[in-house]
Design a protein around this motif. Structure first.
Motif, PDB file in Angstrom:
ATOM      1  N   PHE A   1       0.837  -1.199   0.000  1.00  0.00           N
ATOM      2  CA  PHE A   1       0.000   0.000   0.000  1.00  0.00           C
ATOM      3  C   PHE A   1       0.874   1.252   0.000  1.00  0.00           C
ATOM      4  O   PHE A   1       0.658   2.175  -0.782  1.00  0.00           O
ATOM      5  N   ALA A   2       1.877   1.270   0.876  1.00  0.00           N
ATOM      6  CA  ALA A   2       2.766   2.436   0.957  1.00  0.00           C
ATOM      7  C   ALA A   2       3.460   2.674  -0.374  1.00  0.00           C
ATOM      8  O   ALA A   2       3.575   3.822  -0.828  1.00  0.00           O
TER       9      ALA A   2
ATOM     10  N   SER B   1      17.361  -4.495  -3.026  1.00  0.00           N
ATOM     11  CA  SER B   1      16.788  -5.774  -3.454  1.00  0.00           C
ATOM     12  C   SER B   1      15.337  -5.907  -2.995  1.00  0.00           C
ATOM     13  O   SER B   1      14.506  -6.475  -3.708  1.00  0.00           O
ATOM     14  N   GLY B   2      15.029  -5.385  -1.823  1.00  0.00           N
ATOM     15  CA  GLY B   2      13.649  -5.415  -1.341  1.00  0.00           C
ATOM     16  C   GLY B   2      12.736  -4.556  -2.190  1.00  0.00           C
ATOM     17  O   GLY B   2      11.599  -4.932  -2.486  1.00  0.00           O
ATOM     18  N   ALA B   3      13.236  -3.399  -2.602  1.00  0.00           N
ATOM     19  CA  ALA B   3      12.452  -2.527  -3.478  1.00  0.00           C
ATOM     20  C   ALA B   3      12.265  -3.173  -4.842  1.00  0.00           C
ATOM     21  O   ALA B   3      11.207  -3.035  -5.463  1.00  0.00           O
ATOM     22  N   LEU B   4      13.274  -3.893  -5.311  1.00  0.00           N
ATOM     23  CA  LEU B   4      13.159  -4.595  -6.592  1.00  0.00           C
ATOM     24  C   LEU B   4      12.056  -5.649  -6.510  1.00  0.00           C
ATOM     25  O   LEU B   4      11.196  -5.734  -7.392  1.00  0.00           O
TER      26      LEU B   4
ATOM     27  N   ALA C   1      12.747   5.789   0.633  1.00  0.00           N
ATOM     28  CA  ALA C   1      11.544   6.307   1.288  1.00  0.00           C
ATOM     29  C   ALA C   1      10.886   5.265   2.179  1.00  0.00           C
ATOM     30  O   ALA C   1      10.251   5.610   3.181  1.00  0.00           O
ATOM     31  N   MET C   2      11.060   3.983   1.845  1.00  0.00           N
ATOM     32  CA  MET C   2      10.413   2.921   2.614  1.00  0.00           C
ATOM     33  C   MET C   2      11.354   2.213   3.573  1.00  0.00           C
ATOM     34  O   MET C   2      10.942   1.292   4.274  1.00  0.00           O
ATOM     35  N   GLY C   3      12.619   2.635   3.598  1.00  0.00           N
ATOM     36  CA  GLY C   3      13.574   1.991   4.494  1.00  0.00           C
ATOM     37  C   GLY C   3      13.912   0.573   4.074  1.00  0.00           C
ATOM     38  O   GLY C   3      14.158  -0.284   4.922  1.00  0.00           O
TER      39      GLY C   3
ATOM     40  N   MET D   1      14.200  10.684  16.656  1.00  0.00           N
ATOM     41  CA  MET D   1      15.241  10.533  17.694  1.00  0.00           C
ATOM     42  C   MET D   1      16.010   9.232  17.504  1.00  0.00           C
ATOM     43  O   MET D   1      17.235   9.214  17.598  1.00  0.00           O
ATOM     44  N   ALA D   2      15.292   8.153  17.237  1.00  0.00           N
ATOM     45  CA  ALA D   2      15.957   6.864  17.046  1.00  0.00           C
ATOM     46  C   ALA D   2      16.857   6.904  15.816  1.00  0.00           C
ATOM     47  O   ALA D   2      17.966   6.371  15.832  1.00  0.00           O
ATOM     48  N   ALA D   3      16.383   7.547  14.735  1.00  0.00           N
ATOM     49  CA  ALA D   3      17.203   7.668  13.522  1.00  0.00           C
ATOM     50  C   ALA D   3      18.455   8.498  13.805  1.00  0.00           C
ATOM     51  O   ALA D   3      19.541   8.158  13.340  1.00  0.00           O
TER      52      ALA D   3
END
Length: 174
Positions: free
Chosen positions: A62-63, A88-91, A82-84, A162-164
């Protein structure tokens, strides 16, 4: 003999909400913010799947549809960022979306070595239906939290930032 994993073709919801089991000692987990967030995330994922039942989509799918729809021509590397995701995951995500006919790759007119992602007509229809259902799902959750909903969203955004920042600080110390 090598084993290959076949990609998931159907969006599968999590097994169920991560609710406390009565009588089980959770020790430090009950004190940790991260564990509370994880429980909430799983419950939200389960509710997302109920809200989008029959549409064969997961929250990351969806994102990706939203991002491609709002940013026609975006490159796969930018989608990953943009999705972190790793490239390979984006592919894999892009391949899944194109196999459904929701997204298409088009050559970049200014750079023959590159291509951008665009929603197809079917992708636009799918996104419109998903957005309607996901907005209703989100509005129901926000109503359930009442006046605290907007503050919680801001706090979660601040926590993520903050975590980033802490992750970036750790990388500089190596």
């Amino acid at each position: 003999m090598s084993r290959t994993r076949s990609p998931k073709t159907v969006a599968e919801p999590p097994g169920g909400p991560l609710l406390p089991v009565p009588g089980l000692d959770y020790g430090v987990l009950d004190e940790l913010l991260g564990y509370a967030l994880r429980r909430a995330q799983i419950a939200l994922y389960v509710d997302f799947y109920r809200a989008t039942a029959g549409l064969d989509v997961s929250p990351p799918r969806f994102a990706a549809l939203v991002l491609v729809g709002r940013n026609p021509g975006m490159r796969q590397g930018l989608l990953a960022q943009a999705m972190g995701l790793h490239r390979s995951g984006a592919l894999r995500l892009t391949d899944w979306l194109t196999a459904r006919g929701w997204v298409e790759r088009q050559d970049d007119a200014e750079d023959a070595r590159s291509w951008g992602l665009f929603l197809t007509a079917a992708g636009k229809r799918k996104l419109a239906e998903l957005e309607r259902r996901v907005r209703a799902h989100d509005e129901r959750l926000m109503r359930g939290l009442g006046d605290r909903a907007a503050l919680l969203k801001l706090d979660l955004e601040r926590l993520a930032a903050m975590a980033a920042a802490n992750n970036n600080d750790d990388g500089d110390k190596r």
